[in-house]
Design a protein around this motif. Sequence first.
Motif, PDB file in Angstrom:
ATOM      1  N   GLU A 195     -58.978  30.806  88.451  1.00  0.00           N
ATOM      2  CA  GLU A 195     -59.382  30.830  87.049  1.00  0.00           C
ATOM      3  C   GLU A 195     -60.185  29.580  86.736  1.00  0.00           C
ATOM      4  N   LEU A 196     -61.426  29.780  86.296  1.00  0.00           N
ATOM      5  CA  LEU A 196     -62.271  28.660  85.899  1.00  0.00           C
ATOM      6  C   LEU A 196     -62.436  28.685  84.380  1.00  0.00           C
ATOM      7  N   SER A 197     -62.331  27.517  83.767  1.00  0.00           N
ATOM      8  CA  SER A 197     -62.604  27.432  82.333  1.00  0.00           C
ATOM      9  C   SER A 197     -64.102  27.682  82.132  1.00  0.00           C
ATOM     10  N   GLU A 216     -61.727  37.061  81.728  1.00  0.00           N
ATOM     11  CA  GLU A 216     -60.396  37.409  81.225  1.00  0.00           C
ATOM     12  C   GLU A 216     -59.967  36.345  80.226  1.00  0.00           C
ATOM     13  N   ASP A 217     -58.761  36.472  79.711  1.00  0.00           N
ATOM     14  CA  ASP A 217     -58.230  35.396  78.885  1.00  0.00           C
ATOM     15  C   ASP A 217     -56.945  34.897  79.506  1.00  0.00           C
ATOM     16  N   ASN A 218     -56.689  33.595  79.337  1.00  0.00           N
ATOM     17  CA  ASN A 218     -55.495  32.995  79.918  1.00  0.00           C
ATOM     18  C   ASN A 218     -54.332  33.075  78.923  1.00  0.00           C
ATOM     19  N   ALA A 219     -53.238  32.433  79.240  1.00  0.00           N
ATOM     20  CA  ALA A 219     -52.029  32.492  78.409  1.00  0.00           C
ATOM     21  C   ALA A 219     -52.266  31.906  77.010  1.00  0.00           C
ATOM     22  N   GLU A 220     -53.218  30.989  76.897  1.00  0.00           N
ATOM     23  CA  GLU A 220     -53.536  30.381  75.590  1.00  0.00           C
ATOM     24  C   GLU A 220     -54.574  31.188  74.824  1.00  0.00           C
TER      25      GLU A 220
END
Length: 182
Positions: A119-121, A104-108
């Motif tokens: 959530e893992l980078s 997925e993509d995060n807020a940034e």
Amino acid sequence: MRLKKPVQASIEQVRITREGTTAVIDHADPTISGVNLTIGDAIHAMSDQDILVVYNDVIAAQEQSRRDWDNTVIEIPPGKPQIKHNRDSGQWMPQGEVLRCSIEDNAEGEAVIVIDDKELSLREFGRLLTRHQSRSNSRSFGDSIAKRSLRPLPISTRNSMRWLSMSATLSATTSMALRPVP
């Protein structure tokens, strides 16, 4: 360029040097990885040919171990944690050999891997995967990523092998010990 795994060789195909109780075996073919073979004090009474026999036996035992490997992977049941955070290393550690995840993509707007609502980078996920090395070159992508459970490899291109621990009995025992408990 990634070096090829060590292969059985003849005395003409390698250069053997000694560093204390370790034999350093370099292949004439620069595309094949060298090996640091820890032998112990017995090395002092061994010829290069004796060391090469031990080296070839280790390579043969590794190849047999790969052929005999049970390809069944362990998947953690849904609802149970697939990963846990190791306080000592500061890394996420897989608990099984299959990870159910989504990308997925995060807020940034950066890509993240979501496992068990964590959530893992991409960096964290990459470090998690380096804890589990694949026995084959194949990769499974999609709903799950299957990786074989092995100790991490060192960054160096040399392999260190301890020939005294290559007995069939010990090899079978340690193979079972490396399988995580579900």
